[in-house]
Structure formats: C-alpha cells, structure tokens
Design an enzyme around this catalytic site. Structure first.
Site, short mmCIF file in Angstrom:
data_model
loop_
_atom_site.label_atom_id
_atom_site.label_comp_id
_atom_site.label_asym_id
_atom_site.label_seq_id
_atom_site.Cartn_x
_atom_site.Cartn_y
_atom_site.Cartn_z
CG ASP A 186 -2.14 0.85 1.06
OD1 ASP A 186 -2.37 1.36 -0.05
OD2 ASP A 186 -2.89 1.01 2.04
CG HIS B 26 -3.51 11.18 2.70
ND1 HIS B 26 -4.56 11.13 3.59
CD2 HIS B 26 -2.68 10.17 3.07
CE1 HIS B 26 -4.38 10.14 4.46
NE2 HIS B 26 -3.24 9.55 4.16
CD GLU C 130 -5.85 5.36 4.86
OE1 GLU C 130 -5.22 6.07 5.67
OE2 GLU C 130 -5.30 4.55 4.10
CD GLU D 134 -5.40 3.08 0.08
OE1 GLU D 134 -4.74 2.38 -0.72
OE2 GLU D 134 -5.17 3.11 1.31
NE ARG E 269 -6.88 7.15 9.90
CZ ARG E 269 -6.19 6.91 8.80
NH1 ARG E 269 -4.96 6.39 8.88
NH2 ARG E 269 -6.72 7.15 7.61
CD GLN F 30 -2.12 5.07 10.94
OE1 GLN F 30 -3.33 5.20 10.80
NE2 GLN F 30 -1.27 5.46 10.00
CE LYS G 168 -2.80 3.24 7.48
NZ LYS G 168 -3.97 3.43 6.62
CB THR H 259 -7.81 -4.26 2.81
OG1 THR H 259 -6.79 -3.88 3.74
CG2 THR H 259 -7.71 -3.40 1.56
CD GLU I 281 -11.53 17.55 -4.88
OE1 GLU I 281 -12.15 17.45 -5.96
OE2 GLU I 281 -10.37 18.00 -4.79
#
Length: 386
Positions: free
Chosen positions: A86, A93, A158, A160, A196, A199, A212, A216, A325
C-alpha cells in the site's frame, strides 16, 4: 491395423492443450494453447476475446443460458493474491495529516521516491463484507501516556484504488516504466480500513501493523487496462524535483495518469450521505510510477499481486470554503472539517460508529459528462467488537 502417427497429430482442434511458452523474440513466459504446428499466444489473443465478447453482446449473440443476474450471484475475491503493498503518495493527504503521526512538514525523501509499506493479503475482503471493530493497544490520553487495550475509538476508512499485476517480473529483474501498463491487469476500488488511535501507538518506531491489517475491502470486478486507456490524462500535480530517470514517464505528457472520478458515501441509520469526492489523477506519484518503484529492487512481482494507491485526496472546496475532497476522517480531524453527521457519543466524535456502512464508488465519464464505465461498489459495514 496401423497406429496413427501421434507425433504428427497430437495438438488437434479437439485437444487444445494449455502450456507456458516464451520465444527468442519475446522472452517473457506466458500462457498459450497448442494447435497443429503452432501455439496460440493467449496474452495476445485475449484482446481478440474481449472484442468478440463486445461484438456478441452488441448483436445479442450471447445465449440467454450464459447470462446470470447480478442480484443472484455471490462474489469472491477476483484474484488469488500473493502480495499486497500500500502506497502513501497523495500530496494533499500528506499535507492534511501532518503534525501528529507524521512530521510537521513533509519529509524531503517523500518527493524523491514513492512511499510504500508491505501489507496483509489474509484480510483483503470482497464486497459486501462486515468488519468487526478491532481491539488493540493505544495511548490512554495522547502520545506517551499510559497504554491501554480495547476497541478502537477512531475507526476510519481510506479512499483508495487498487490494481492487480498481470505479467510477473522475475526475481532479480526490474521493470522499465515504459512497460508498466503491460504489467497491470486492471483496477478496483479499495478501502484501507484504519484504526487511528491504534496506529498512533504503532507508528514509532516501525509504523502501522494491526491498525491497518484488520480489514481491506475491494470491489468485486476488475476493470481492465484496455477499458481504462481511453481515460489517460496528464497528472494533476507537477513533480518537483524531477523524478529519477527510472521513474520518469517516457510517454506523451498527457497520458501518464488516469481520469477516474471517486466518491465516498456513508449509510447510517438507513440514511445515505456523500462524505467526499476525489479523482485518481490527483496522486503525486502515479500508479505507473508506483509499480516501477515497487519492482526496482529486483524483489520480483507475481501475477495477482495487489497494489494499493494510498489515500486519494484533493484540494477542492465548496462554496463555503470547506474541504470536500478529503480521503479519510483523520484528515477531517486534522483540518477541523466536519464530515460525518453527529455521533451517538459511544466512540470518538468524527469517526465511524458500529452499524455504519461505507461505500466507495469510481467511474469514468464520456465527453458529455455521462458515465462511460463504472467500478461498482466497494462496500463494508462496521460491527461491534468481538
């Protein structure tokens, strides 16, 4: 009775055996079918198959017995994955997240080569799939306070995209960036769920792990590169300094990125709301540069390897000057932007609640602003901790 000469007749129309071949002019191994004194190169023939399917569908030649309604199907992961990495390559960001888990300013090496970490294949999930709120260690009251164990209070998504490797890169070899497109099978939507507070605890000294790796989500259908090439466009951001030669796109200046529009939706208590939009072309480091960098050490790439683009954020604002955004809720916290509806107060305000559903969508538009193709939904629902 004389036996047939099998050395002359083994590869008949009734046989069509499969094998792996290479030639002196094209040394990369690839799938083929033998027929008579020839081999059908399936890597090349696949393009004819795509055109044949398009033609048959256009002319109603596909038998009804071959058509299955999507509402009746159960989807599985579209690729057998051997690796998942990743990236962290959106300038906006990084700017929005700076100051707590990262340095106050973006480190200079971020602009020299794409940043990336190895992730976990075992928790990549198809759509739809429930995600249990993970439990792990976090600080009780900010950095270096007393550690505690429990469910994350800052559960995040997130925005992606992911892309799958088609042609492998043998161990010890590198892939020139001019060949990057030929090594990408296609793209999916990807949600890198993140805890978070966990993390923050894990970031020193080695970076994220459980925070993380618990889930996914990806969309179920891979949109192939052949379908996406008409939506090639120039990258949105000029790279400064100029990339190293092996990361410099050798094609036309206007075809180094892809124009894919993105959207994040929340479903809470049956009510749907749009949390943000973005575009794949916003990335500072493009998917072609990401794949080239990944292969640059000679580590090798295997068919089915999944590459996450990293969170895709933009700089757009609405008429009130509010950021619209943002690719994740952590960015909203750091920039003091209200994205979510008011929460129940069970977990940290501004983050996901149990029962929340996150839907990521992507599409390409035609010249008239209509949808030319879509990626389907990347959907996940948060369940209480186990």
């Amino acid at each position: 009775m004389t036996s047939p000469a099998l050395d002359e007749l083994p590869y008949t129309l009734q046989n069509l055996p499969y094998g792996i071949i290479s030639t002196s002019s094209e040394t990369k191994p690839r799938c083929a079918v033998a027929i008579g004194q020839h081999a059908v190169d399936l890597a090349k023939y696949s393009k004819n198959v795509r055109e044949k399917i398009q033609d048959d569908l256009k002319n109603s030649k596909v038998p009804a017995s071959c058509l299955v309604e999507l509402k009746d199907v159960t989807n599985y992961l579209p690729m057998k994955m051997t690796g998942f990495s990743d990236f962290y390559t959106s300038l906006e960001h990084c700017q929005n997240c700076s100051g707590e888990m990262t340095s106050a300013s973006i480190a200079s090496n971020w602009f020299a080569a794409p940043s990336v970490y190895n992730s976990r294949v075992s928790s990549v999930l198809p759509t739809p799939h429930d995600i249990a709120r993970p439990k792990n260690v976090s600080f009780s009251a900010g950095i270096d306070s007393q550690p505690k164990y429990g469910p994350t209070r800052k559960l995040d998504f997130e925005l992606e995209m992911g892309f799958f490797v088609s042609q492998p890169v043998p161990y010890g070899e590198v892939m020139p960036i001019k060949d990057a497109r030929e090594h990408i099978f296609g793209f999916v939507m990807l949600n890198d769920w993140s805890a978070r507070d966990h993390q923050l605890f894990e970031m020193r000294p080695l970076g994220p792990f459980h925070s993380k790796g618990f889930g996914t989500s990806i969309s179920n259908w891979i949109v192939p590169m052949e379908a996406l090439e008409p939506y090639s466009c120039p990258p949105n951001t000029k790279q400064d300094p100029q990339p190293f030669e092996h990361l410099s796109w050798p094609g036309a200046k206007d075809d180094g990125a892809l124009d894919i529009k993105l959207r994040i939706k929340l479903i809470r208590d049956g009510k749907e709301s749009v949390l943000g939009t973005s575009n794949l072309k916003y990335l500072y480091w493009t998917p072609y540069q990401q794949l080239t960098h990944h292969a640059a050490s000679g580590c090798g790439m295997q068919t089915g390897d999944l590459i996450g683009t990293g969170t895709i954020s933009g700089s757009g604002k609405n008429e009130n000057g509010e950021k619209v955004e943002l690719g994740c809720l952590y960015e909203a916290e750091r920039t003091k932007t209200k994205v979510l509806p008011d929460s129940s107060g069970k977990y940290e305000d501004g983050y996901l609640e149990d029962g929340d559903e996150i839907v990521l969508e992507g599409w390409c538009e035609n010249g008239r602003g209509g949808v030319a193709l879509g990626f389907g939904e990347c959907w996940g629902r948060i369940l209480p901790p186990r």
